[in-house]
Design a protein around this motif. Structure first.
Motif, PDB file in Angstrom:
ATOM      1  N   ARG A 252      -2.694   9.848   7.579  1.00  0.00           N
ATOM      2  CA  ARG A 252      -1.368   9.481   8.081  1.00  0.00           C
ATOM      3  C   ARG A 252      -0.656   8.440   7.207  1.00  0.00           C
ATOM      4  NH1 ARG A 252       0.153   6.817  13.108  1.00  0.00           N
ATOM      5  NH2 ARG A 252      -1.882   5.894  12.852  1.00  0.00           N
ATOM      6  N   PRO A 253      -1.305   7.323   6.829  1.00  0.00           N
ATOM      7  CA  PRO A 253      -0.599   6.357   5.969  1.00  0.00           C
ATOM      8  C   PRO A 253      -0.164   6.964   4.637  1.00  0.00           C
ATOM      9  CG  PRO A 253      -2.516   5.322   6.952  1.00  0.00           C
ATOM     10  CD  PRO A 253      -2.602   6.796   7.272  1.00  0.00           C
TER      11      PRO A 253
ATOM     12  N   ARG B 143     -10.668   6.715   2.482  1.00  0.00           N
ATOM     13  CA  ARG B 143      -9.960   6.727   3.767  1.00  0.00           C
ATOM     14  C   ARG B 143     -10.282   8.000   4.533  1.00  0.00           C
ATOM     15  NH1 ARG B 143      -7.828   1.625   4.080  1.00  0.00           N
ATOM     16  NH2 ARG B 143      -6.847   1.087   2.123  1.00  0.00           N
TER      17      ARG B 143
ATOM     18  N   GLY C 248      -2.383   0.178   7.285  1.00  0.00           N
ATOM     19  CA  GLY C 248      -1.772   1.488   7.059  1.00  0.00           C
ATOM     20  C   GLY C 248      -0.459   1.379   6.312  1.00  0.00           C
TER      21      GLY C 248
ATOM     22  N   GLU D 146      -1.148   0.624   2.701  1.00  0.00           N
ATOM     23  CA  GLU D 146      -1.568   1.846   2.011  1.00  0.00           C
ATOM     24  C   GLU D 146      -0.377   2.765   1.766  1.00  0.00           C
ATOM     25  OE1 GLU D 146      -4.436   5.710   2.729  1.00  0.00           O
ATOM     26  OE2 GLU D 146      -4.756   3.925   3.951  1.00  0.00           O
TER      27      GLU D 146
ATOM     28  N   LEU E 198       2.101   2.473  12.486  1.00  0.00           N
ATOM     29  CA  LEU E 198       1.057   2.087  11.543  1.00  0.00           C
ATOM     30  C   LEU E 198       0.775   0.601  11.682  1.00  0.00           C
ATOM     31  CD1 LEU E 198       1.943   3.887   8.180  1.00  0.00           C
ATOM     32  CD2 LEU E 198       0.180   4.495   9.831  1.00  0.00           C
TER      33      LEU E 198
ATOM     34  N   ASP F  16      -8.235   8.773   7.414  1.00  0.00           N
ATOM     35  CA  ASP F  16      -6.952   9.124   8.017  1.00  0.00           C
ATOM     36  C   ASP F  16      -5.900   9.320   6.928  1.00  0.00           C
ATOM     37  OD1 ASP F  16      -4.720   9.414   9.643  1.00  0.00           O
ATOM     38  OD2 ASP F  16      -4.781   7.381  10.451  1.00  0.00           O
TER      39      ASP F  16
END
Length: 198
Positions: free
Chosen positions: A68-69, A64, A149, A152, A145, A66
């Motif tokens: 954020r998730p 990944r 997301g 995840e 999200l 990102d």
């Protein structure tokens, strides 16, 4: 510009590099936590989210880009400890929406009454919803999200996310609590397609 993945890889050898990830995502985590459990809890949840993340850098999926998730998943787990605060916040929102509507006598009273009634109803429905469905819905609506997301963040398949969001949306659309919705489906000879704990 460095991706979150690049920052996390560097942070494994040099923890000071992790500050960039904090600067990049702390406000998102804070806003999400504040909406869920109030500002007092949001400070703690935000700090704890990044502490847990720093201590568990190896758990980040390097496929990944990102983070954020991953961070929102950690925050969601921490927020489970604050579920009482969230419950109190939803009750307070429902009560204050009603009080604010009756206290104002200016031009937009009708619109404000409608909005206050809708906010109170929404807060009541969110509170009545199973926590796992509420968490899924709030990751979608408040943390912005997408399905992947959320999957995840919660460590579940995308199909489970779809089921949970579908149940949550049905509750919100129907204006019924989850229990009454299940009873109504049984009355009409329909069985809910997804189990409660999916």
């Amino acid at each position: 510009m460095n991706t979150d993945r690049d920052i996390i890889r560097r942070s494994r050898d040099s923890p000071a590099a992790f500050a960039v990830l904090y600067d990049r995502h702390a406000s998102v985590i804070y806003r999400y936590a504040a909406r869920r459990a109030g500002e007092a809890a949001a400070d703690d949840v935000t700090a704890d989210t990044f502490l847990v993340a720093l201590e568990s850098l190896d758990s980040f999926d390097d496929r990944r880009e990102d983070a954020r998730p991953w961070l929102l998943g950690i925050a969601t787990n921490l927020l489970r400890r604050h579920h009482r605060a969230e419950s109190r916040l939803l009750k307070a929102m429902a009560r204050s929406a009603s009080r604010e509507a009756s206290a104002d006598s200016t031009e937009g009273v009708a619109a404000k009454l409608d909005a206050a009634a809708a906010a109170a109803k929404l807060a009541k429905q969110l509170k009545a919803m199973p926590a796992i469905d509420r968490e899924t819905l709030l990751l979608y609506a408040w943390a912005d999200l997408g399905y992947e997301g959320i999957a995840e963040a919660m460590g579940v398949p995308i199909g489970t996310v779809r089921s949970r969001l579908n149940r949550a949306r049905r509750v919100l659309r129907s204006g019924l609590t989850p229990e009454l919705l299940d009873e109504k489906e049984k009355e009409h000879g329909r069985i809910a397609t997804a189990p409660r704990n999916a």
